[in-house]
Design an enzyme around this catalytic site. Structure first.
Site, PDB file in Angstrom:
ATOM      1  N   GLU A   1       0.768  -0.929   0.443  1.00 11.73           N
ATOM      2  CA  GLU A   1      -0.058   0.215   0.149  1.00 11.73           C
ATOM      3  C   GLU A   1       0.939   1.016   0.548  1.00 11.73           C
ATOM      4  O   GLU A   1       0.540   2.344  -0.808  1.00 11.73           O
ATOM      5  CB  GLU A   1      -0.814  -0.010   1.105  1.00 11.73           C
ATOM      6  CG  GLU A   1      -1.736   1.642   1.118  1.00 11.73           C
ATOM      7  CD  GLU A   1      -1.620   1.398   2.642  1.00 11.73           C
ATOM      8  OE1 GLU A   1      -2.143   2.438   2.768  1.00 11.73           O
ATOM      9  OE2 GLU A   1      -2.608   0.121   3.690  1.00 11.73           O
TER      10      GLU A   1
ATOM     11  N   ASP B   1       1.152   4.159  -3.167  1.00 14.50           N
ATOM     12  CA  ASP B   1       0.357   5.207  -3.373  1.00 14.50           C
ATOM     13  C   ASP B   1       1.297   6.225  -3.633  1.00 14.50           C
ATOM     14  O   ASP B   1       0.722   6.981  -4.672  1.00 14.50           O
ATOM     15  CB  ASP B   1       0.336   5.661  -2.060  1.00 14.50           C
ATOM     16  CG  ASP B   1      -0.240   7.075  -1.048  1.00 14.50           C
ATOM     17  OD1 ASP B   1      -1.247   7.491  -1.647  1.00 14.50           O
ATOM     18  OD2 ASP B   1       1.095   7.952  -1.052  1.00 14.50           O
TER      19      ASP B   1
ATOM     20  N   ASP C   1      -6.526   1.062   0.520  1.00 14.12           N
ATOM     21  CA  ASP C   1      -5.230   0.797   0.604  1.00 14.12           C
ATOM     22  C   ASP C   1      -5.770  -0.620  -0.110  1.00 14.12           C
ATOM     23  O   ASP C   1      -4.002  -1.017  -0.725  1.00 14.12           O
ATOM     24  CB  ASP C   1      -5.879   0.568   1.672  1.00 14.12           C
ATOM     25  CG  ASP C   1      -5.933   1.967   3.306  1.00 14.12           C
ATOM     26  OD1 ASP C   1      -5.601   2.612   3.157  1.00 14.12           O
ATOM     27  OD2 ASP C   1      -6.141   1.651   4.388  1.00 14.12           O
TER      28      ASP C   1
ATOM     29  N   GLU D   1      -4.991   0.701  -3.785  1.00 11.45           N
ATOM     30  CA  GLU D   1      -2.826   0.895  -4.287  1.00 11.45           C
ATOM     31  C   GLU D   1      -1.792  -0.038  -3.710  1.00 11.45           C
ATOM     32  O   GLU D   1      -1.085  -0.151  -4.520  1.00 11.45           O
ATOM     33  CB  GLU D   1      -2.656   2.406  -3.063  1.00 11.45           C
ATOM     34  CG  GLU D   1      -3.723   3.504  -2.624  1.00 11.45           C
ATOM     35  CD  GLU D   1      -2.895   4.164  -1.706  1.00 11.45           C
ATOM     36  OE1 GLU D   1      -3.732   5.185  -2.151  1.00 11.45           O
ATOM     37  OE2 GLU D   1      -2.926   3.712  -0.594  1.00 11.45           O
TER      38      GLU D   1
END
Length: 229
Positions: free
Chosen positions: A45, A49, A118, A121
């Site tokens: 995650e 991102d 989350d 990502e």
């Protein structure tokens, strides 16, 4: 390692053939079910991102070559924020393939906005590690689609915009109150009221409290802007 049938179907939906299927398995593994031999998706995650941010920055620059930094920043924020990631995750039914612990599953984890965002990502990171940046870019551009070119120039979340509207008129920030909650614990429905110090208020309902707040703020902002006109 061979992907389960549901993960094979998910990989087909997002359009990536994993050479290292264990990356996708890790991307959909929540901390609530992780073990020393089955790592969760938190590190992915973190990476995803950053990959998403770079892809979006590139895409926005390409989509509008005349835009200033001040115009690009709110568009960027609107495209990478958790609500948008969760929306995209729902479109590809990511929640259906998440690996969750029993308590998280019973509390409606497959529909939770933060958890979905989350996990998406993490999936982006899995594709990046499996196929490189070009593959990750292709995935993001495919999944976000027209959002990139249709995002409004002054795109901001409704709560922030409403707060700025209030402050510009010398008012304190709006307040948000949960005035109702229905349904079972694993599938709640929240009713939230957004209210200005001058008394105007609007309500909205959603399965996620944060979404209900945003919807109520959007409705109240639209009402006040109409009154200004």
């Amino acid at each position: 390692m061979k992907l389960s049938t549901d993960l094979q179907a998910f990989a087909a939906r997002i359009g990536h053939d994993f050479r290292r299927p264990e990356l996708l398995v890790r991307a959909v593994t929540h901390a609530s079910i992780a073990t020393p031999t089955r790592p969760d998706n938190q590190r992915l995650e973190f990476l995803g991102d950053r990959v998403l941010g770079l892809v979006m920055a590139e895409a926005l620059l390409a989509a509008d070559k005349a835009a200033t930094e001040g115009q690009l920043a709110p568009r960027f924020n609107a495209l990478v924020r958790k609500e948008t990631c969760a929306e995209v995750a729902r479109e590809v039914a990511l929640g259906e393939v998440l690996k969750l612990g029993r308590s998280e599953m019973m509390s409606g984890g497959r529909r939770k906005e933060a958890l979905l965002g989350d996990a998406l990502e993490a999936v982006i990171a899995a594709v990046y590690l499996d196929g490189g940046f070009d593959a990750a870019r292709a995935l993001v551009l495919k999944l976000w689609g027209k959002r990139i070119v249709t995002v409004e120039a002054d795109a901001r979340d409704a709560k922030t915009t409403l707060q700025e509207w209030a402050q510009a008129r010398g008012l304190p920030p709006p307040t948000y109150e949960e005035i109702g909650r229905e349904g079972p614990d694993h599938q709640p429905l929240f009713t939230v009221e957004a209210r200005l110090a001058t008394g105007e208020a609007e309500r909205a309902r959603s399965g996620a409290k944060r979404q209900a707040e945003q919807a109520a703020a959007k409705a109240l902002l639209a009402r006040m802007e109409k009154a200004d006109d």
